[in-house]
Design a protein around this motif. Structure first.
Motif, short mmCIF file in Angstrom:
data_model
loop_
_atom_site.label_atom_id
_atom_site.label_comp_id
_atom_site.label_asym_id
_atom_site.label_seq_id
_atom_site.Cartn_x
_atom_site.Cartn_y
_atom_site.Cartn_z
N PRO A 1 3.67 1.70 -3.23
CA PRO A 1 3.07 2.15 -4.49
C PRO A 1 2.57 3.60 -4.43
O PRO A 1 2.73 4.35 -5.38
CB PRO A 1 1.89 1.19 -4.69
CG PRO A 1 2.27 -0.02 -3.93
CD PRO A 1 3.07 0.45 -2.76
N TRP A 2 1.99 3.98 -3.28
CA TRP A 2 1.51 5.36 -3.15
C TRP A 2 2.67 6.35 -3.20
O TRP A 2 2.60 7.38 -3.88
CB TRP A 2 0.72 5.51 -1.84
CG TRP A 2 0.17 6.89 -1.66
CD1 TRP A 2 -0.93 7.40 -2.25
CD2 TRP A 2 0.73 7.93 -0.86
NE1 TRP A 2 -1.09 8.72 -1.86
CE2 TRP A 2 -0.09 9.05 -1.01
CE3 TRP A 2 1.87 8.02 -0.03
CZ2 TRP A 2 0.17 10.26 -0.37
CZ3 TRP A 2 2.11 9.21 0.62
CH2 TRP A 2 1.27 10.33 0.45
N LEU A 3 3.75 6.01 -2.48
CA LEU A 3 4.93 6.89 -2.50
C LEU A 3 5.46 7.02 -3.92
O LEU A 3 5.79 8.10 -4.39
CB LEU A 3 6.03 6.33 -1.60
CG LEU A 3 5.80 6.33 -0.10
CD1 LEU A 3 6.98 5.66 0.60
CD2 LEU A 3 5.62 7.74 0.42
N ARG A 4 5.52 5.88 -4.63
CA ARG A 4 6.10 5.84 -5.97
C ARG A 4 5.26 6.67 -6.95
O ARG A 4 5.80 7.39 -7.78
CB ARG A 4 6.15 4.38 -6.45
CG ARG A 4 6.84 4.16 -7.78
CD ARG A 4 6.69 2.73 -8.20
NE ARG A 4 5.27 2.36 -8.29
CZ ARG A 4 4.78 1.17 -8.00
NH1 ARG A 4 5.55 0.21 -7.58
NH2 ARG A 4 3.49 0.93 -8.12
N ASP A 5 3.94 6.59 -6.81
CA ASP A 5 3.07 7.26 -7.79
C ASP A 5 2.70 8.69 -7.41
O ASP A 5 2.35 9.48 -8.27
CB ASP A 5 1.79 6.45 -8.00
CG ASP A 5 2.10 5.05 -8.50
OD1 ASP A 5 3.17 4.88 -9.12
OD2 ASP A 5 1.30 4.12 -8.27
N HIS A 6 2.74 9.01 -6.13
CA HIS A 6 2.27 10.33 -5.72
C HIS A 6 3.31 11.18 -5.01
O HIS A 6 3.75 12.19 -5.53
CB HIS A 6 1.01 10.20 -4.86
CG HIS A 6 -0.13 9.56 -5.60
ND1 HIS A 6 -0.41 8.22 -5.52
CD2 HIS A 6 -1.01 10.07 -6.48
CE1 HIS A 6 -1.44 7.93 -6.31
NE2 HIS A 6 -1.81 9.04 -6.90
N LEU A 7 3.72 10.74 -3.80
CA LEU A 7 4.57 11.62 -3.00
C LEU A 7 5.94 11.86 -3.64
O LEU A 7 6.41 13.00 -3.72
CB LEU A 7 4.75 11.04 -1.59
CG LEU A 7 5.52 11.96 -0.65
CD1 LEU A 7 4.71 13.20 -0.32
CD2 LEU A 7 5.92 11.25 0.64
N VAL B 1 0.82 -1.21 0.00
CA VAL B 1 0.00 0.00 0.00
C VAL B 1 0.86 1.27 0.00
O VAL B 1 0.73 2.13 -0.86
CB VAL B 1 -0.95 0.03 1.22
CG1 VAL B 1 -1.79 1.28 1.21
CG2 VAL B 1 -1.83 -1.21 1.22
N MET B 2 1.78 1.35 0.96
CA MET B 2 2.51 2.60 1.11
C MET B 2 3.50 2.84 -0.03
O MET B 2 3.55 3.93 -0.60
CB MET B 2 3.24 2.61 2.45
CG MET B 2 3.85 3.95 2.78
SD MET B 2 4.89 3.88 4.25
CE MET B 2 6.38 3.19 3.58
N GLY C 1 10.24 3.38 -5.74
CA GLY C 1 9.28 3.10 -4.68
C GLY C 1 10.01 2.57 -3.46
O GLY C 1 10.13 3.27 -2.46
N HIS D 1 -6.98 -1.76 5.35
CA HIS D 1 -6.47 -2.58 4.25
C HIS D 1 -6.44 -4.06 4.59
O HIS D 1 -6.71 -4.91 3.75
CB HIS D 1 -5.07 -2.11 3.84
CG HIS D 1 -5.11 -0.87 3.00
ND1 HIS D 1 -4.64 0.34 3.43
CD2 HIS D 1 -5.59 -0.66 1.77
CE1 HIS D 1 -4.84 1.25 2.51
NE2 HIS D 1 -5.40 0.68 1.48
#
Lengths: 310, 292
Positions: free
Chosen positions: A131-137, A128-129, A157, B45
């Motif tokens: 992929p989010w870091l890779r695509d957004h933050l 979860v974290m 990522g 999740h």
């Protein structure tokens, strides 16, 4: 005769409990001796050079700990930078500003967060974290702060930064709950004095609570650092596991604890495991020093709530 | 400061100070929300991804070989409980009796050193414990075993239980001890029959919390219990455990294993959190009784 038997029972029980209490020292000795013996070969071959060499080549049997020490220090530093302000602010909110019910509820949630096993946070981190870091933050950081070498380079990522964030999540509950106890032990009189001078709530907190509790809060932070240095599973899962020393926080890294976790069972021969034992010894040395400092700071910060010893 | 001429200046200053006060209150509140966000996200999740994979097979079946879907992690769930049982056999007696010494006997100086060392031991990275017990038991016994896994978890429990037991025993009012001693009861019987029963609920709480803490430990088990795809027959065999299984599945490349990792993590988290929440109700009862 009866009294003699009674005294005999007392001695036996006392010795039994003493023995159990002393097992603490036995455990310390055990850890030290086993790690020292295990790392003998590596120490003999590389000497102090082990700590400053950055070669990690199991095939050529060349081992150096520098990239791992670097990774451990950098991920812990990121973790502290994120965790310290958030934790202390939360502790202030819980003790000084929050309504009682809210404070109790939040405290319970924070204690539950502390109980979440590392491997579960790692699982969440990977799927979860990261992929989010890779695509957004990370892209956002690169767009806005890309002029800094820290935020340059390709984004995978899994990275030193991701490792730092997951460690921050793990140490926030510890720093928060220790800081909360420290703040609670600040005498009421300190606060009342500031209120009497017409200070606002925040001024009371800043002037009389935070400055009074400085030393104890520092102890709480150091305690968090000790946990951060030794954190293993969650970091191993998100840091990328690549022994390199680079400027970019988006690049994968490796830590002392994760290299042991990943490679110990596959380490063949005698030098390879020995090098990993020496990593463990380095890790132990650092965490023991850091924890000892934290305990000294916390025990010498003697608020009225700190129990006198006997 | 309360000069009448400065009245105007003071009032602007006053609103600025109030404003700052408001800002800081909001800021610290936002931080508090930030702190619990990960817990909420993780829980969400886990429920979302793990819940659908949980069925009866999941609790009773062995893992299927690579490539086949289905199967369960029954052996890992049983393994975790066996390892916790072994750990308790080692950690509880040593920890509780050591805590009794710290609270009831001992000299100030020696006790300070024991406390200090126990607190440092609590901070020793769990991976370090793992390689130590590997050298201590796995190498001489020529193999990974459930026994070594239980020993490493038990060792980690000792300082935890010792420190918390001591704190609980010190909550027992001194009047209890004095009353017993005044009646001529010897000290050790006072401790065993008066002090420990008075603190029993608290001690059980500490033990449960310590068990919840080590139930999620993965790193020390990697080099001791190792994990096992089958039911373990003897304590000298390698043994599966929930955290190990979650880790192995999470880093595998298979979607079906990822699914099972989520489900396993949900079970483990529910186990750990229910102990933590349950214990909270136990202690709430106790403090209420004390207040009355």
């Amino acid at each position: 005769m009866n009294t003699a038997r009674k005294r005999y029972g007392d001695t036996v029980f006392r010795c039994l409990t003493l023995l159990m209490a002393l097992s603490i020292f036995a455990l310390v000795a055990l850890i030290g001796i086993e790690l020292f013996e295990g790392s003998g070969k590596s120490m003999h071959k590389f000497g102090w050079h082990f700590l400053v060499s950055s070669v990690w080549d199991p095939i050529a049997e060349e081992y150096g700990a520098l990239p791992f020490i670097f990774g451990t220090l950098v991920s812990s530093a990121i973790a502290l930078i994120i965790a310290v302000p958030i934790s202390i602010a939360t502790a202030v909110y819980l003790t000084e500003l929050a309504p009682r019910v809210v404070s109790q509820l939040l405290t319970m949630f924070i204690e539950l967060l502390a109980a979440v096993p590392s491997v579960i946070l790692g699982l969440w981190g990977v799927f979860v974290m990261v992929p989010w870091l890779r695509d957004h933050l990370f892209p956002w950081l690169q767009n806005h702060l890309g002029f800094l070498p820290l935020f340059q380079g390709p984004i995978y990522g899994v990275s030193m930064f991701a490792g730092g964030i997951i460690v921050a999540i793990m140490i926030i509950p510890i720093i928060t709950s220790v800081s909360r106890e420290i703040l609670q032990s600040v005498p009421k009189l300190q606060r009342e004095a500031a209120y009497a001078l017409g200070a606002t709530r925040w001024e009371v907190t800043r002037i009389s609570v935070l400055s009074y509790a400085k030393k104890g809060l520092f102890g709480a932070v150091i305690l968090g650092l000790g946990r951060a240095l030794g954190e293993t599973m969650a970091v191993t899962m998100v840091i990328g596991n690549s022994p390199q020393i680079v400027k970019s926080l988006f690049a994968p890294g490796y830590t002392l604890s994760s290299v042991i976790a990943n490679e110990f069972n596959e380490a063949t021969g005698s030098l390879y495991p020995s090098a990993l034992f020496e990593m463990g010894l380095v890790l132990l040395g650092v965490t023991v020093l850091v924890n000892a400092l934290a305990q000294l700071l916390l025990t010498t910060f003697a608020g009225p709530n700190v129990k006198p010893q006997n | 400061m309360a000069n009448l001429n400065q009245h105007n200046m003071n009032s602007t200053n006053h609103s600025w100070r109030n404003f700052k006060n408001g800002v800081m209150q909001t800021l610290t509140f936002v931080c508090a929300i930030l702190v619990i966000t990960p817990l909420v996200l993780v829980f969400y999740h886990l429920l979302w991804q793990g819940f659908t994979s949980i069925n009866l097979d999941f609790f009773t079946q062995l893992p299927k070989p690579t490539g086949e879907t289905g199967g369960g992690i029954g052996n890992a769930i049983v393994g975790t409980f066996v390892l916790l049982g072994e750990a308790a056999l080692l950690g509880v007696p040593v920890g509780v009796l050591g805590g009794v010494y710290l609270s009831e006997y001992g000299t100030t100086k020696l006790n300070w050193w024991i406390r200090f060392t126990a607190d440092i031991l609590n901070g020793v990275p769990s991976i370090t414990w793992g390689i130590v017990v590997y050298a201590l038991l796995v190498v001489p016994m020529h193999g990974f075993s459930a026994l070594a896994g239980g020993v490493v978890l038990g060792m980690m429990m000792i300082p935890l239980v010792m420190r918390t037991t001591e704190e609980i025993l010190q909550l027992v009012p001194n009047g209890y001890r004095e009353a017993a001693l005044a009646l001529g009861v010897v000290k050790w019987r006072t401790i065993v029959q008066i002090v420990i029963p008075a603190a029993l609920k608290g001690i059980i709480t500490c033990v449960l919390l310590a068990l919840a803490r080590i139930a999620g430990e993965t790193a020390p088990l990697m080099f001791t219990a190792l994990g096992n795809q089958y039911w373990s027959q003897k304590l000298t065999d390698p043994m599966a455990a929930l955290p190990l299984q979650i880790f192995n599945y999470a880093i595998s490349p298979y979607d079906d294993w990822h699914r099972q990792a989520w489900a396993g993590a949900l079970i483990l988290l529910l186990l750990v959190l229910s102990i933590n929440v349950g214990v909270r109700f136990l202690t709430r009862d106790r403090s209420r009784q004390r207040n009355n």
